[in-house]
Scaffold this motif. Structure first.
Motif, PDB file in Angstrom:
ATOM      1  N   LEU A   1       0.803  -1.225   0.000  1.00 32.26           N
ATOM      2  CA  LEU A   1       0.000   0.000   0.000  1.00 32.26           C
ATOM      3  C   LEU A   1       0.832   1.269   0.000  1.00 32.26           C
ATOM      4  CD1 LEU A   1      -2.850  -0.969   2.504  1.00 32.26           C
ATOM      5  CD2 LEU A   1      -2.902  -0.995  -0.005  1.00 32.26           C
ATOM      6  N   TYR A   2       1.902   1.304   0.787  1.00 29.97           N
ATOM      7  CA  TYR A   2       2.661   2.540   0.972  1.00 29.97           C
ATOM      8  C   TYR A   2       3.984   2.548   0.215  1.00 29.97           C
ATOM      9  CZ  TYR A   2      -0.851   2.788   4.581  1.00 29.97           C
ATOM     10  OH  TYR A   2      -2.047   2.764   5.234  1.00 29.97           O
ATOM     11  N   GLY A   3       4.757   1.488   0.315  1.00 27.77           N
ATOM     12  CA  GLY A   3       6.057   1.456  -0.354  1.00 27.77           C
ATOM     13  C   GLY A   3       5.942   1.371  -1.861  1.00 27.77           C
ATOM     14  N   LEU A   4       5.053   0.498  -2.335  1.00 31.56           N
ATOM     15  CA  LEU A   4       4.893   0.298  -3.774  1.00 31.56           C
ATOM     16  C   LEU A   4       3.671   1.021  -4.331  1.00 31.56           C
ATOM     17  CD1 LEU A   4       5.844  -3.488  -3.875  1.00 31.56           C
ATOM     18  CD2 LEU A   4       7.248  -1.540  -4.615  1.00 31.56           C
ATOM     19  N   LYS A   5       2.966   1.747  -3.462  1.00 34.21           N
ATOM     20  CA  LYS A   5       1.797   2.556  -3.874  1.00 34.21           C
ATOM     21  C   LYS A   5       0.770   1.740  -4.665  1.00 34.21           C
ATOM     22  CE  LYS A   5       3.873   6.774  -2.983  1.00 34.21           C
ATOM     23  NZ  LYS A   5       4.383   6.563  -1.686  1.00 34.21           N
TER      24      LYS A   5
ATOM     25  N   ALA B   1       1.240  -0.890  -6.621  1.00 32.87           N
ATOM     26  CA  ALA B   1       1.689  -1.513  -7.874  1.00 32.87           C
ATOM     27  C   ALA B   1       1.485  -3.025  -7.788  1.00 32.87           C
ATOM     28  CB  ALA B   1       3.158  -1.189  -8.132  1.00 32.87           C
ATOM     29  N   ALA B   2       0.673  -3.574  -8.689  1.00 27.47           N
ATOM     30  CA  ALA B   2       0.302  -4.988  -8.623  1.00 27.47           C
ATOM     31  C   ALA B   2       1.185  -5.880  -9.493  1.00 27.47           C
ATOM     32  CB  ALA B   2      -1.163  -5.145  -9.045  1.00 27.47           C
ATOM     33  N   ASP B   3       2.227  -5.325 -10.075  1.00 28.26           N
ATOM     34  CA  ASP B   3       3.064  -6.090 -11.004  1.00 28.26           C
ATOM     35  C   ASP B   3       4.432  -6.431 -10.430  1.00 28.26           C
ATOM     36  OD1 ASP B   3       3.932  -3.478 -10.922  1.00 28.26           O
ATOM     37  OD2 ASP B   3       4.382  -3.363 -13.074  1.00 28.26           O
ATOM     38  N   ARG B   4       4.570  -6.383  -9.135  1.00 26.02           N
ATOM     39  CA  ARG B   4       5.862  -6.621  -8.485  1.00 26.02           C
ATOM     40  C   ARG B   4       5.771  -7.873  -7.624  1.00 26.02           C
ATOM     41  NH1 ARG B   4       6.957  -1.088  -8.527  1.00 26.02           N
ATOM     42  NH2 ARG B   4       9.064  -0.969  -7.774  1.00 26.02           N
ATOM     43  N   PHE B   5       6.871  -8.223  -6.992  1.00 30.57           N
ATOM     44  CA  PHE B   5       6.928  -9.376  -6.095  1.00 30.57           C
ATOM     45  C   PHE B   5       7.687  -9.006  -4.835  1.00 30.57           C
ATOM     46  CE2 PHE B   5       6.271 -11.213 -10.222  1.00 30.57           C
ATOM     47  CZ  PHE B   5       5.391 -12.254  -9.976  1.00 30.57           C
TER      48      PHE B   5
ATOM     49  N   ASP C   1      12.018  -6.569  -0.876  1.00 25.55           N
ATOM     50  CA  ASP C   1      11.175  -5.896  -1.859  1.00 25.55           C
ATOM     51  C   ASP C   1      12.018  -4.887  -2.622  1.00 25.55           C
ATOM     52  OD1 ASP C   1      11.059  -3.135  -0.694  1.00 25.55           O
ATOM     53  OD2 ASP C   1      10.035  -4.139   0.945  1.00 25.55           O
ATOM     54  N   ASP C   2      11.431  -4.325  -3.680  1.00 21.22           N
ATOM     55  CA  ASP C   2      12.149  -3.315  -4.459  1.00 21.22           C
ATOM     56  C   ASP C   2      11.495  -1.939  -4.346  1.00 21.22           C
ATOM     57  OD1 ASP C   2       9.917  -3.856  -5.999  1.00 21.22           O
ATOM     58  OD2 ASP C   2      11.006  -4.032  -7.888  1.00 21.22           O
ATOM     59  N   ALA C   3      10.865  -1.699  -3.210  1.00 24.89           N
ATOM     60  CA  ALA C   3      10.258  -0.396  -2.926  1.00 24.89           C
ATOM     61  C   ALA C   3      11.363   0.609  -2.563  1.00 24.89           C
ATOM     62  CB  ALA C   3       9.269  -0.532  -1.766  1.00 24.89           C
ATOM     63  N   PRO C   4      11.021   1.900  -2.551  1.00 23.46           N
ATOM     64  CA  PRO C   4      12.004   2.895  -2.101  1.00 23.46           C
ATOM     65  C   PRO C   4      12.470   2.586  -0.674  1.00 23.46           C
ATOM     66  CG  PRO C   4      10.139   3.971  -3.151  1.00 23.46           C
ATOM     67  CD  PRO C   4       9.777   2.507  -3.005  1.00 23.46           C
ATOM     68  N   PRO C   5      13.660   3.040  -0.301  1.00 26.18           N
ATOM     69  CA  PRO C   5      14.201   2.731   1.028  1.00 26.18           C
ATOM     70  C   PRO C   5      13.246   3.147   2.149  1.00 26.18           C
ATOM     71  CG  PRO C   5      15.851   3.847  -0.315  1.00 26.18           C
ATOM     72  CD  PRO C   5      14.565   3.877  -1.084  1.00 26.18           C
ATOM     73  N   PHE C   6      13.028   2.211   3.072  1.00 28.25           N
ATOM     74  CA  PHE C   6      12.184   2.494   4.227  1.00 28.25           C
ATOM     75  C   PHE C   6      12.488   1.469   5.310  1.00 28.25           C
ATOM     76  CE2 PHE C   6       8.298   2.274   6.798  1.00 28.25           C
ATOM     77  CZ  PHE C   6       8.151   3.613   7.115  1.00 28.25           C
TER      78      PHE C   6
ATOM     79  N   ALA D   1      15.968  -3.809   9.618  1.00 21.72           N
ATOM     80  CA  ALA D   1      15.743  -3.584   8.195  1.00 21.72           C
ATOM     81  C   ALA D   1      16.899  -2.777   7.632  1.00 21.72           C
ATOM     82  CB  ALA D   1      14.429  -2.837   7.986  1.00 21.72           C
ATOM     83  N   GLY D   2      17.102  -2.937   6.349  1.00 20.74           N
ATOM     84  CA  GLY D   2      18.142  -2.179   5.672  1.00 20.74           C
ATOM     85  C   GLY D   2      17.833  -2.094   4.189  1.00 20.74           C
ATOM     86  N   PHE D   3      18.577  -1.252   3.493  1.00 15.33           N
ATOM     87  CA  PHE D   3      18.434  -1.083   2.050  1.00 15.33           C
ATOM     88  C   PHE D   3      19.785  -1.379   1.436  1.00 15.33           C
ATOM     89  CE2 PHE D   3      18.257   1.329  -1.922  1.00 15.33           C
ATOM     90  CZ  PHE D   3      17.028   0.921  -2.414  1.00 15.33           C
ATOM     91  N   ASP D   4      19.822  -2.282   0.447  1.00 19.10           N
ATOM     92  CA  ASP D   4      21.104  -2.702  -0.125  1.00 19.10           C
ATOM     93  C   ASP D   4      21.388  -2.110  -1.506  1.00 19.10           C
ATOM     94  OD1 ASP D   4      19.480  -4.092  -1.860  1.00 19.10           O
ATOM     95  OD2 ASP D   4      20.194  -6.089  -1.285  1.00 19.10           O
ATOM     96  N   GLY D   5      20.610  -1.097  -1.898  1.00 20.69           N
ATOM     97  CA  GLY D   5      20.803  -0.506  -3.215  1.00 20.69           C
ATOM     98  C   GLY D   5      19.827  -1.051  -4.244  1.00 20.69           C
ATOM     99  N   THR D   6      19.323  -2.262  -4.016  1.00 27.50           N
ATOM    100  CA  THR D   6      18.330  -2.842  -4.937  1.00 27.50           C
ATOM    101  C   THR D   6      16.966  -2.976  -4.272  1.00 27.50           C
ATOM    102  OG1 THR D   6      18.815  -5.138  -4.316  1.00 27.50           O
ATOM    103  CG2 THR D   6      20.107  -4.186  -6.115  1.00 27.50           C
ATOM    104  N   GLY D   7      16.927  -2.853  -2.966  1.00 26.78           N
ATOM    105  CA  GLY D   7      15.647  -2.973  -2.273  1.00 26.78           C
ATOM    106  C   GLY D   7      15.819  -3.077  -0.777  1.00 26.78           C
TER     107      GLY D   7
END
Length: 160
Positions: free
Chosen positions: A69-73, A75-79, A97-102, A139-145
């Motif tokens: 709902l919030y990270g991917l807004k 988008a129903a085409d992701r995993f 996930d591949d959402a923006p860093p959070f 949690a962390g962000f590795d540059g890809t998600g």
């Protein structure tokens, strides 16, 4: 369509003290809310302990719903990749996930638990519940998600 690999594979080692990692579930969740129920069924199969499966499913539902709902807004085409592992005396749950860093454990607003139930806004307790149900969360962000790691210490089984 959700993908799942064979459970029971053993990886060489985990970040937890070099213990072997047994993969109990490796699952790709399409980013549609109705897919969470299919994931819950897979978790129930992978974790026969009902209390452990309930805790894992509650945490996964909260975090995945927020990501969709919030990270991917919406988008129903992701995993979202979910992996559940047994590492020594720990249950380890990984979400990627591949959402923006959070980082929900640092950035999500803390709920006011002292408010009367009628004064409390709807929502806002999910991350608090995850932190309460699990023994270790980060949690962390590795540059890809984003990568969320949840760990629950499992009590030692005693021989009967």
């Amino acid at each position: 369509m959700a993908k799942s690999s064979k459970p029971g594979q053993i990886r060489k080692e985990s970040r937890l003290s070099g213990h072997p990692k047994k993969v109990l579930l490796d699952y790709e969740v399409p980013t549609r809310l109705e897919e969470i129920e299919k994931l819950a069924d897979a978790v129930n199969q992978a974790l026969p302990d009902r209390n452990l499966a309930f805790a894992a499913n509650l945490c996964l539902e909260e975090l995945i719903t927020n990501t969709i709902l919030y990270g991917l807004k919406g988008a129903a085409d992701r995993f979202i990749h979910v992996q559940i592992n047994l590492v020594g005396e720990w249950l380890e749950i990984l979400l990627k996930d591949d959402a923006p860093p959070f980082d929900p454990f640092k950035q999500a607003p803390k709920p006011n638990l002292h408010l009367d139930i009628k004064q409390r806004p709807i929502g806002g307790l999910g991350v608090h519940l995850v932190k309460t149900l699990m023994d270790d969360v980060h949690a962390g962000f590795d540059g890809t998600g984003n990568l969320i790691v949840l760990r629950k210490h499992l009590p030692q089984q005693t021989a009967d």
